[in-house]
Design an enzyme around this catalytic site. Structure first.
Site, mmCIF file in Angstrom:
data_model
loop_
_atom_site.group_PDB
_atom_site.id
_atom_site.type_symbol
_atom_site.label_atom_id
_atom_site.label_comp_id
_atom_site.label_asym_id
_atom_site.label_seq_id
_atom_site.Cartn_x
_atom_site.Cartn_y
_atom_site.Cartn_z
ATOM 1 N N GLU A 7 0.820 -1.199 0.000
ATOM 2 C CA GLU A 7 0.000 0.000 0.000
ATOM 3 C C GLU A 7 0.861 1.259 0.000
ATOM 4 O O GLU A 7 0.538 2.247 -0.662
ATOM 5 C CB GLU A 7 -0.934 0.003 1.212
ATOM 6 C CG GLU A 7 -2.048 -1.016 1.161
ATOM 7 C CD GLU A 7 -1.596 -2.415 1.565
ATOM 8 O OE1 GLU A 7 -0.432 -2.557 1.987
ATOM 9 O OE2 GLU A 7 -2.397 -3.351 1.438
ATOM 10 N N ARG A 55 7.853 -12.778 1.421
ATOM 11 C CA ARG A 55 7.014 -11.614 1.703
ATOM 12 C C ARG A 55 7.227 -11.100 3.125
ATOM 13 O O ARG A 55 7.228 -9.901 3.364
ATOM 14 C CB ARG A 55 5.545 -11.997 1.495
ATOM 15 C CG ARG A 55 4.546 -10.862 1.756
ATOM 16 C CD ARG A 55 4.572 -9.832 0.665
ATOM 17 N NE ARG A 55 3.532 -8.833 0.839
ATOM 18 C CZ ARG A 55 3.353 -7.809 0.015
ATOM 19 N NH1 ARG A 55 4.129 -7.667 -1.032
ATOM 20 N NH2 ARG A 55 2.390 -6.942 0.226
ATOM 21 N N GLY A 86 13.011 -3.577 1.434
ATOM 22 C CA GLY A 86 13.093 -2.423 0.555
ATOM 23 C C GLY A 86 13.958 -2.590 -0.671
ATOM 24 O O GLY A 86 14.360 -1.592 -1.281
ATOM 25 N N ASN A 126 1.272 -7.699 -6.595
ATOM 26 C CA ASN A 126 1.209 -6.746 -7.696
ATOM 27 C C ASN A 126 2.145 -7.078 -8.864
ATOM 28 O O ASN A 126 3.365 -6.937 -8.749
ATOM 29 C CB ASN A 126 1.548 -5.353 -7.158
ATOM 30 C CG ASN A 126 1.254 -4.260 -8.153
ATOM 31 O OD1 ASN A 126 0.831 -4.529 -9.274
ATOM 32 N ND2 ASN A 126 1.480 -3.030 -7.744
ATOM 33 N N GLU A 159 4.664 -4.079 -10.744
ATOM 34 C CA GLU A 159 6.001 -3.641 -10.347
ATOM 35 C C GLU A 159 7.078 -4.220 -11.262
ATOM 36 O O GLU A 159 7.920 -3.460 -11.768
ATOM 37 C CB GLU A 159 6.239 -3.972 -8.876
ATOM 38 C CG GLU A 159 5.354 -3.129 -7.954
ATOM 39 C CD GLU A 159 5.387 -3.588 -6.509
ATOM 40 O OE1 GLU A 159 6.165 -4.512 -6.187
ATOM 41 O OE2 GLU A 159 4.635 -3.016 -5.705
#
Length: 451
Positions: free
Chosen positions: A64, A278, A318, A343, A346
């Site tokens: 998000e 994840r 990151g 997603n 990306e």
């Protein structure tokens, strides 16, 4: 009256469950210590010093935060005198906010949706507007905001058929909650239809497009790409290794990927598999899975140059976007189970061919567009893990045999991203409609250390 009773029972239930909720956070902190840090923020004690009277945007976790980046940047430009606060609910989301925005925004955890906690949170920040994203519905907080005349905006609204069915069972609580929003902006026509079926007011709902399309490559990603690339330098006598990235994996995904990888190694012994779990608490578990398969392993946390290791585990935060940029073929995790996928836009941003499993239900509208443009590879319907591994190996093999197809898939996927951008501008326009008068902006009051 039904809503008053439903909200009352909801508040009582959460008060009774407070010790259990805190215990859950502490249990999670056993493998992920960040969950026990800043625990008072979970109870509404927003960090001091901070500034009151601004806009609060809630981004639950990493995905998000990344999706909101373009929109937040526009808020910072268009409302330079208003404090912009971004809240999250996970440590990884918090870290991503700090990484992307630093001191340009205020940041803290959104508290548990318990009446005293949310009341304290609002008392400390006194926002003019609160912005929620996708399916983040917090009945207590939303009710209190409405009562205090805080503008409420739901953006990038997403409501799957499964969630619609679940929410309809508690419609006495959820329908009035939805109708406290001044505006609901959905990410697709399908989602708009689901919100209307749940009882949202038609004149307050609008399809504004998906914020997830509004992604871009920034200097931080480029710098991180260069940093990772230094660890992938091939010896002069050897060709560059093909990199297969399996991203955002969940339990079960790694087993499927590793089985496919061992099959591929017979024909492509130099292939490098990059795994990106994840959730950080699974890093060590995934490392052990690789070793159990008798595969040689390098960890990003060890910061060593990759030589002939077969698997590179990105046990870091990151760095996924930079890893997409360095990869040749990408598979998105979470798509082989009931998770519903992650997603695919990306990797598409970097012209990469993308393979997904059978379940991408979190991205129905996006998948429909990718299919139409021949920009994605999907595995067949729900199958046993061994069959998924076989299919996955076959698809990766086919791409490696046909570099031109890799290029075409990547270009098609990038075109889908580019032609669907613009949701951030529409969302910003809605903010401007709800906050048309900025004459009192300079009266934003600092919240001091001792207040």
């Amino acid at each position: 009256m039904r809503y008053v009773l439903a909200l009352f029972f909801y508040r009582v239930l959460l008060l009774l469950l407070t010790p259990i909720l805190l215990l859950v956070l502490l249990i999670r902190s056993v493998n992920h210590p960040e969950y026990r840090h800043r625990l008072f923020e979970r109870l509404g004690f927003f960090p001091k010093p901070s500034t009151q009277g601004g806009i609060v945007v809630h981004a639950a976790s990493v995905g998000e935060v990344i999706a909101l980046k373009s929109f937040i940047e526009k808020l910072l430009v268009n409302y330079p005198d208003l404090p912009i606060t971004i809240t999250s609910f996970t440590p990884t989301g918090s870290a991503q906010i700090t990484k992307l925005f630093g001191q340009r925004v205020q940041h803290g955890y959104l508290p548990l949706d318990i009446f005293p906690c949310t009341a304290l949170f609002l008392h400390r920040l006194k926002p003019k507007m609160m912005i929620f994203m996708e399916t983040e519905l917090w009945p207590n907080l939303i009710s209190q905001c409405a009562r205090q005349q805080v503008k409420l905006l739901l953006i990038n609204g997403r409501l799957s058929k499964k969630s619609l069915t679940s929410y309809q069972k508690i419609s006495a609580l959820i329908k009035p909650c939805l109708n406290r929003f001044d505006k609901i902006l959905t990410q697709s026509q399908e989602n708009l239809s689901h919100f209307l079926q749940l009882g949202a007011l038609k004149n307050r709902c609008e399809n504004s497009g998906n914020l997830k399309f509004d992604i871009s490559v920034n200097e931080q990603v480029l710098n991180k790409k260069a940093e990772l690339a230094k660890l992938l330098i091939a010896e002069d006598s050897l060709p560059k290794r093909t990199i297969w990235l399996v991203a955002s994996t969940h339990e079960g995904d790694e087993a499927i990927a590793l089985a496919a990888f061992k099959t591929l190694l017979r024909q492509y012994p130099a292939l490098l598999l990059v795994l990106v779990p994840r959730h950080p608490e699974r890093f060590e578990h995934v490392a052990n899975l690789c070793l159990e398969q008798q595969l040689t392993l390098a960890k990003r946390s060890e910061n060593t140059i990759i030589n002939d290791e077969q698997v590179w585990l990105l046990d870091s935060l990151g760095e996924l976007m930079a890893a997409f940029a360095l990869s040749d073929i990408v598979t998105m995790g979470g798509s082989f189970s009931e998770i519903g996928g992650h997603n695919p836009l990306e990797p598409a941003l970097f012209n990469k061919p993308v393979i997904v499993g059978h379940n991408m239900s979190n991205f129905n509208e996006i998948m429909q567009q990718l299919r139409q443009e021949h920009a994605i590879i999907e595995l067949a319907g729900s199958t046993p893990a061994n069959e998924s591994s076989r299919q996955l190996a076959n698809e990766v093999d086919a791409l490696m045999q046909h570099p031109k197809r890799q290029q075409t898939l990547g270009e098609n996927a990038l075109n889908v991203v580019l032609k669907n951008q613009g949701a951030s501008e529409k969302t910003l326009a809605q903010v401007a409609q709800l906050l048309p008068n900025r004459a009192n902006i300079t009266n934003s009051k600092p919240l001091g250390d001792n207040s």
